[in-house]
Write a protein that holds these residues in place. Structure first.
Motif, short mmCIF file in Angstrom:
data_model
loop_
_atom_site.label_atom_id
_atom_site.label_comp_id
_atom_site.label_asym_id
_atom_site.label_seq_id
_atom_site.Cartn_x
_atom_site.Cartn_y
_atom_site.Cartn_z
N VAL A 120 58.73 39.89 61.29
CA VAL A 120 57.82 39.92 62.43
C VAL A 120 57.15 38.56 62.55
O VAL A 120 56.78 37.94 61.54
N LEU A 121 57.04 38.07 63.77
CA LEU A 121 56.34 36.82 64.05
C LEU A 121 54.86 37.15 64.16
O LEU A 121 54.45 37.89 65.06
N VAL A 122 54.06 36.62 63.21
CA VAL A 122 52.63 36.90 63.21
C VAL A 122 51.85 35.59 63.34
O VAL A 122 52.28 34.55 62.86
N PRO A 125 44.67 35.52 64.35
CA PRO A 125 44.05 36.06 65.58
C PRO A 125 43.36 35.04 66.47
O PRO A 125 43.17 35.29 67.66
N ASP A 126 43.00 33.87 65.91
CA ASP A 126 42.34 32.84 66.72
C ASP A 126 43.32 31.99 67.52
O ASP A 126 42.90 31.20 68.37
N VAL A 127 44.61 32.13 67.25
CA VAL A 127 45.61 31.37 68.02
C VAL A 127 45.62 31.92 69.45
O VAL A 127 45.76 33.13 69.65
N ASP A 186 47.02 31.96 53.85
CA ASP A 186 46.57 30.82 54.65
C ASP A 186 46.76 31.04 56.14
O ASP A 186 46.01 30.47 56.96
N VAL A 187 47.72 31.85 56.55
CA VAL A 187 47.83 32.21 57.97
C VAL A 187 46.65 33.09 58.35
O VAL A 187 46.03 32.89 59.41
N MET A 188 46.31 34.04 57.50
CA MET A 188 45.15 34.89 57.78
C MET A 188 43.85 34.09 57.77
O MET A 188 42.92 34.38 58.51
N ALA A 204 50.14 46.07 57.04
CA ALA A 204 48.75 46.42 56.74
C ALA A 204 47.78 45.39 57.29
O ALA A 204 46.69 45.74 57.77
N HIS A 205 48.16 44.11 57.22
CA HIS A 205 47.27 43.04 57.71
C HIS A 205 47.18 43.05 59.23
O HIS A 205 46.13 42.74 59.80
N VAL A 206 48.27 43.41 59.90
CA VAL A 206 48.25 43.52 61.37
C VAL A 206 47.34 44.67 61.78
O VAL A 206 46.51 44.54 62.69
N LYS A 207 47.48 45.82 61.10
CA LYS A 207 46.66 46.99 61.43
C LYS A 207 45.18 46.74 61.14
O LYS A 207 44.31 47.31 61.81
#
Length: 317
Positions: A120-122, A125-127, A186-188, A204-207
Motif C-alpha cells: 500500500v502506498l502510504v 498525514p501532513d502531506v 520516520d514516515v509517521m 493498524a497505523h492507517v486506522k
C-alpha cells in the motif's frame, strides 16, 4: 542395456514417490523468526504435515540477504526432504548481489506459491495529497524533492517506488533504511513523506490516523482497505507489484515428489477457515496451478527485476 537402465531409473523414481515421505521433512526459512514469511512458512507446514503424515521441521537460518539459507538448500540432496521458504526477494537478489551464488531458475525447482501480500502506498498525514493523482502532481511540482522511504536498496518498497516513478513520469528522493521498522517510524514522524509498505504492516497505523493510504498495488482492492483504490484505478493502468511467499526444492527433485507436495499445499490453502484467517491480515493464500507454473513465475519475476535493476541502477548496499 540403455533401455534397461532408463526403465530402472524411472521405476526407482516412481517407487520413491510412492513411499514419500518416509521421514520428517525440513523447511529452511532463510530469515530471522517473526516476519510474514516465517509465519506463513510455519502455518502452511503445519497443515501440510497432516496430509503427508510426517512431521515438518521449520528451521530459521538467516544471514546475508537470505543467501546463507538459500545456498544451504541448493547444496542439499534433491530428494524432497529439504525445502526452502522463499519470498519475492529470492528471485531478485542474484541480479544485484554478485556473491549470491545461486540462480533462482536453474538451481531450484518450484513446489508452489503459498500467498500474495499487496503493498500500500502510504503518506504522512501532513502531506497535501489525498489521492495518487494529487501525489503525482505534488512530485511533478518539486522534482526530486518528495522523499520516499524503503528498507534498503533492492527491497520490495524500493522496487515499487521505482516502478511508480517510471509509470507516473516523476522523480522522487530515495531514502533507504536498514530495515522496515525505522522507515515506517520516520514516515509517521514526518521525516520522510511516503513509502510503499505491506498492507499487513501498515493497516493498524492507517486506522489509527498515523498514515494515510492512497492506493494498493494489486489489481483488486485489499479487504483491509476496501475504500482505498488500486493504483490501476488511480490512473496507472495495469500497475501491479505484490510480495509473495512460496516453497522451492533443489533442482533435480523428482517431479512425482514435487507433485505430491504441491497437492498437499493446495489442499491446505483451500480450507476456508485457513484462507479467512490470513485474509483478515491482508494475506491472500493461493497455490500455484502446478510446480512448473511456480518455476515459470519465479523465472519471469527474476528477469523482470533484472531489467528494472539495470535501467534504474539498483545495486545492493
Amino acid at each position: 542395456m540403455k533401455g534397461l537402465i532408463l526403465f530402472l531409473f524411472l521405476f526407482c523414481g516412481i517407487l520413491e514417490a510412492q513411499t514419500y515421505p518416509a521421514k520428517p521433512i525440513r523447511i529452511i526459512v532463510p530469515l530471522v523468526p517473526g516476519g510474514n514469511q516465517d509465519i506463513m512458512a510455519r502455518a502452511v507446514a503445519e497443515e501440510v504435515s497432516k496430509g503427508l503424515g510426517q512431521q515438518i521441521v521449520v528451521e530459521n537460518r538467516p544471514g546475508q540477504s537470505a543467501i546463507i539459507g538459500t545456498q544451504a538448500v541448493k547444496a542439499s540432496a534433491p530428494d524432497g526432504y529439504t525445502l526452502l521458504s522463499v519470498a519475492i526477494t529470492f528471485a531478485r537478489v542474484p541480479a544485484i548481489v554478485k556473491s549470491a551464488g545461486y540462480d533462482p531458475a536453474k538451481d531450484f525447482a518450484g513446489v508452489s506459491l503459498i500467498c500474495r501480500i499487496p503493498q500500500v502506498l502510504v503518506v504522512n498525514p501532513d502531506v497535501p495529497a489525498r489521492s495518487v493523482q494529487e501525489l503525482i502532481a505534488l512530485a511533478k511540482a518539486q522534482p526530486g524533492q518528495l522523499s520516499y522511504a524503503t528498507s534498503g536498496n533492492g527491497s520490495t518498497g524500493h522496487v515499487a517506488g521505482e516502478m511508480f516513478m517510471r509509470r507516473a513520469g516523476i522523480r522522487m528522493l530515495h531514502v533507504p533504511y536498514k530495515g522496515n521498522a525505522q522507515s515506517l517510524v520516520d514516515v509517521m514522524g514526518g521525516q520522510v513523506a511516503m513509502m510503499f509498505d505491506q498492507v499487513s504492516t501498515s493497516a493498524a497505523h492507517v486506522k489509527a490516523g498515523k498514515l494515510r493510504a492512497l492506493g494498493v498495488t494489486t489489481l483488486t482492492r485489499s479487504p483491509l482497505f476496501p475504500d482505498v483504490p488500486t493504483l490501476d484505478e488511480s490512473g496507472l493502468t495495469g500497475f501491479e507489484d505484490v510480495t509473495w511467499n512460496g516453497y522451492v526444492a533443489p533442482a533435480g527433485t523428482p517431479r512425482e515428489i514435487l507433485t505430491r507436495l504441491h497437492a498437499e499445499i493446495a489442499r491446505a490453502l483451500s480450507q476456508p477457515e485457513f484462507r479467512q484467517r490470513y485474509l483478515e491480515r491482508g494475506i491472500e493464500t493461493r497455490a500455484s496451478a502446478s510446480p512448473e507454473e511456480f518455476s515459470a513465475y519465479i523465472k519471469a519475476e527474476a528477469e523482470a527485476f533484472a531489467a528494472l535493476a539495470r535501467e534504474a541502477g539498483i545495486r545492493a548496499e
